[in-house]
Design a protein around this motif. Sequence first.
Motif, mmCIF file in Angstrom:
data_model
loop_
_atom_site.group_PDB
_atom_site.id
_atom_site.type_symbol
_atom_site.label_atom_id
_atom_site.label_comp_id
_atom_site.label_asym_id
_atom_site.label_seq_id
_atom_site.Cartn_x
_atom_site.Cartn_y
_atom_site.Cartn_z
ATOM 1 N N ILE A 99 7.342 3.923 -6.085
ATOM 2 C CA ILE A 99 8.539 3.242 -5.582
ATOM 3 C C ILE A 99 8.327 2.796 -4.138
ATOM 4 O O ILE A 99 8.645 1.658 -3.770
ATOM 5 N N ALA A 100 7.766 3.673 -3.313
ATOM 6 C CA ALA A 100 7.530 3.332 -1.902
ATOM 7 C C ALA A 100 6.533 2.187 -1.775
ATOM 8 O O ALA A 100 6.750 1.238 -1.003
ATOM 9 N N LEU A 101 5.437 2.242 -2.522
ATOM 10 C CA LEU A 101 4.435 1.185 -2.429
ATOM 11 C C LEU A 101 4.947 -0.143 -2.981
ATOM 12 O O LEU A 101 4.638 -1.201 -2.428
ATOM 13 N N LEU A 102 5.725 -0.097 -4.065
ATOM 14 C CA LEU A 102 6.287 -1.345 -4.589
ATOM 15 C C LEU A 102 7.298 -1.947 -3.625
ATOM 16 O O LEU A 102 7.366 -3.168 -3.465
ATOM 17 N N ALA A 103 8.087 -1.106 -2.961
ATOM 18 C CA ALA A 103 9.025 -1.613 -1.955
ATOM 19 C C ALA A 103 8.270 -2.242 -0.793
ATOM 20 O O ALA A 103 8.632 -3.330 -0.318
ATOM 21 N N LEU A 104 7.205 -1.581 -0.360
ATOM 22 C CA LEU A 104 6.382 -2.107 0.735
ATOM 23 C C LEU A 104 5.718 -3.423 0.313
ATOM 24 O O LEU A 104 5.721 -4.401 1.064
ATOM 25 N N PHE A 105 5.156 -3.438 -0.874
ATOM 26 C CA PHE A 105 4.513 -4.645 -1.399
ATOM 27 C C PHE A 105 5.519 -5.789 -1.513
ATOM 28 O O PHE A 105 5.219 -6.935 -1.161
ATOM 29 N N SER A 106 6.717 -5.487 -2.002
ATOM 30 C CA SER A 106 7.749 -6.508 -2.149
ATOM 31 C C SER A 106 8.170 -7.065 -0.792
ATOM 32 O O SER A 106 8.409 -8.269 -0.646
ATOM 33 N N SER A 107 8.271 -6.204 0.201
ATOM 34 C CA SER A 107 8.699 -6.640 1.531
ATOM 35 C C SER A 107 7.666 -7.533 2.215
ATOM 36 O O SER A 107 8.016 -8.414 2.996
ATOM 37 N N TYR A 108 6.388 -7.280 1.930
ATOM 38 C CA TYR A 108 5.312 -8.007 2.612
ATOM 39 C C TYR A 108 4.501 -8.895 1.673
ATOM 40 O O TYR A 108 3.380 -9.276 1.997
ATOM 41 N N ARG A 109 5.057 -9.257 0.527
ATOM 42 C CA ARG A 109 4.285 -10.031 -0.445
ATOM 43 C C ARG A 109 3.935 -11.430 0.052
ATOM 44 O O ARG A 109 3.013 -12.049 -0.459
ATOM 45 N N HIS A 110 4.672 -11.937 1.028
ATOM 46 C CA HIS A 110 4.385 -13.262 1.562
ATOM 47 C C HIS A 110 3.197 -13.259 2.528
ATOM 48 O O HIS A 110 2.650 -14.305 2.836
ATOM 49 N N VAL A 111 2.772 -12.099 3.004
ATOM 50 C CA VAL A 111 1.606 -11.997 3.888
ATOM 51 C C VAL A 111 0.362 -12.304 3.059
ATOM 52 O O VAL A 111 0.186 -11.776 1.954
ATOM 53 N N ALA A 112 -0.514 -13.125 3.597
ATOM 54 C CA ALA A 112 -1.659 -13.636 2.834
ATOM 55 C C ALA A 112 -2.552 -12.526 2.278
ATOM 56 O O ALA A 112 -2.935 -12.562 1.111
ATOM 57 N N TRP A 113 -2.916 -11.537 3.106
ATOM 58 C CA TRP A 113 -3.850 -10.520 2.607
ATOM 59 C C TRP A 113 -3.197 -9.600 1.579
ATOM 60 O O TRP A 113 -3.864 -9.091 0.682
ATOM 61 N N ILE A 114 -1.885 -9.390 1.669
ATOM 62 C CA ILE A 114 -1.172 -8.595 0.655
ATOM 63 C C ILE A 114 -1.137 -9.383 -0.661
ATOM 64 O O ILE A 114 -1.381 -8.825 -1.731
ATOM 65 N N HIS A 115 -0.833 -10.675 -0.572
ATOM 66 C CA HIS A 115 -0.829 -11.515 -1.770
ATOM 67 C C HIS A 115 -2.222 -11.533 -2.408
ATOM 68 O O HIS A 115 -2.363 -11.422 -3.629
ATOM 69 N N GLY A 116 -3.251 -11.660 -1.585
ATOM 70 C CA GLY A 116 -4.628 -11.638 -2.092
ATOM 71 C C GLY A 116 -4.975 -10.314 -2.745
ATOM 72 O O GLY A 116 -5.679 -10.276 -3.762
ATOM 73 N N MET A 117 -4.485 -9.232 -2.171
ATOM 74 C CA MET A 117 -4.740 -7.913 -2.745
ATOM 75 C C MET A 117 -4.103 -7.815 -4.131
ATOM 76 O O MET A 117 -4.708 -7.289 -5.069
ATOM 77 N N GLY A 118 -2.902 -8.330 -4.263
ATOM 78 C CA GLY A 118 -2.239 -8.331 -5.568
ATOM 79 C C GLY A 118 -2.989 -9.177 -6.579
ATOM 80 O O GLY A 118 -3.120 -8.805 -7.748
ATOM 81 N N GLN A 119 -3.499 -10.320 -6.137
ATOM 82 C CA GLN A 119 -4.262 -11.195 -7.027
ATOM 83 C C GLN A 119 -5.624 -10.582 -7.386
ATOM 84 O O GLN A 119 -6.148 -10.832 -8.468
ATOM 85 N N ALA A 120 -6.190 -9.789 -6.493
ATOM 86 C CA ALA A 120 -7.497 -9.173 -6.741
ATOM 87 C C ALA A 120 -7.434 -8.114 -7.843
ATOM 88 O O ALA A 120 -8.455 -7.789 -8.445
ATOM 89 N N VAL A 121 -6.263 -7.596 -8.108
ATOM 90 C CA VAL A 121 -6.115 -6.578 -9.144
ATOM 91 C C VAL A 121 -6.293 -7.180 -10.538
ATOM 92 O O VAL A 121 -6.804 -6.522 -11.447
ATOM 93 N N VAL A 122 -5.934 -8.448 -10.711
ATOM 94 C CA VAL A 122 -5.971 -9.078 -12.031
ATOM 95 C C VAL A 122 -7.365 -9.034 -12.661
ATOM 96 O O VAL A 122 -7.510 -8.594 -13.807
ATOM 97 N N PRO A 123 -8.437 -9.442 -11.965
ATOM 98 C CA PRO A 123 -9.762 -9.362 -12.596
ATOM 99 C C PRO A 123 -10.189 -7.924 -12.910
ATOM 100 O O PRO A 123 -10.851 -7.687 -13.920
ATOM 101 N N VAL A 124 -9.799 -6.987 -12.078
ATOM 102 C CA VAL A 124 -10.148 -5.586 -12.329
ATOM 103 C C VAL A 124 -9.488 -5.107 -13.615
ATOM 104 O O VAL A 124 -10.126 -4.469 -14.460
ATOM 105 N N VAL A 125 -8.219 -5.440 -13.787
ATOM 106 C CA VAL A 125 -7.509 -5.054 -15.010
ATOM 107 C C VAL A 125 -8.134 -5.753 -16.218
ATOM 108 O O VAL A 125 -8.291 -5.149 -17.283
ATOM 109 N N MET A 126 -8.539 -7.002 -16.056
ATOM 110 C CA MET A 126 -9.173 -7.718 -17.158
ATOM 111 C C MET A 126 -10.478 -7.040 -17.576
ATOM 112 O O MET A 126 -10.763 -6.892 -18.770
ATOM 113 N N VAL A 127 -11.278 -6.610 -16.619
ATOM 114 C CA VAL A 127 -12.528 -5.915 -16.931
ATOM 115 C C VAL A 127 -12.230 -4.591 -17.628
ATOM 116 O O VAL A 127 -12.886 -4.239 -18.619
ATOM 117 N N MET A 128 -11.235 -3.866 -17.144
ATOM 118 C CA MET A 128 -10.873 -2.591 -17.777
ATOM 119 C C MET A 128 -10.400 -2.812 -19.213
ATOM 120 O O MET A 128 -10.773 -2.054 -20.119
#
Length: 189
Positions: A99-128
């Motif tokens: 809950i804390a991390l999702l709130a933090l992520f939601s608050s700062y999702r417009h920051v470029a490196w946070i958005h990139g971090m969220g997008q970087a998870v997609v290929p990892v999940v695809m490989v898994m």
Amino acid sequence: MTPSPDKAPFSALFWAFTRIGLLGFGGGPAMIPLVQQEVVKRHAWLNDEEFADVLAIGNTLPGPIATKMPGYIGYRVAGATGCAIAVTAVILPMVVAMIALLALFSSYRHVAWIHGMGQAVVPVVMVMMGQLTLDFWNKSRLALGWAVSLAMAMVAGALIYLLGVHPGWVIGAVLAAALLRPSSRRRAP
């Protein structure tokens, strides 16, 4: 096995499984050594043989091992209340952190490196997911043969993607077919 409510105080049970929940990064399999440390070595609620039995039972049942083991151990050492305490204690840190991390992520999702971090998870999940699919394919191929496995995959894919059948119905039908299938083992007279 009947529980022994006098064996483990509720507070000790709560704090033992809270530590496991806080330090168990990597999911259920990563928690197993922590559970053994707390339950066998620190508190001596179970011995090594009993712990191995709990682990074997937990691995055979469906669902996450991260809640099955605490639930059973809590029940075994402190009854139904112990079960509820152990499961709550092990999942509470994860829920609060999520809950804390999702709130933090939601608050700062417009920051470029946070958005990139969220997008970087997609290929990892695809490989898994690809690895999981390959594991399922290999197990199916060994159990049923490649032709039957391929046919089942194609029929399931057609039902889900072409006809729009919910995957839960397809999985349920396959499970029902497997349960209703006559055993190929010969019985001794």
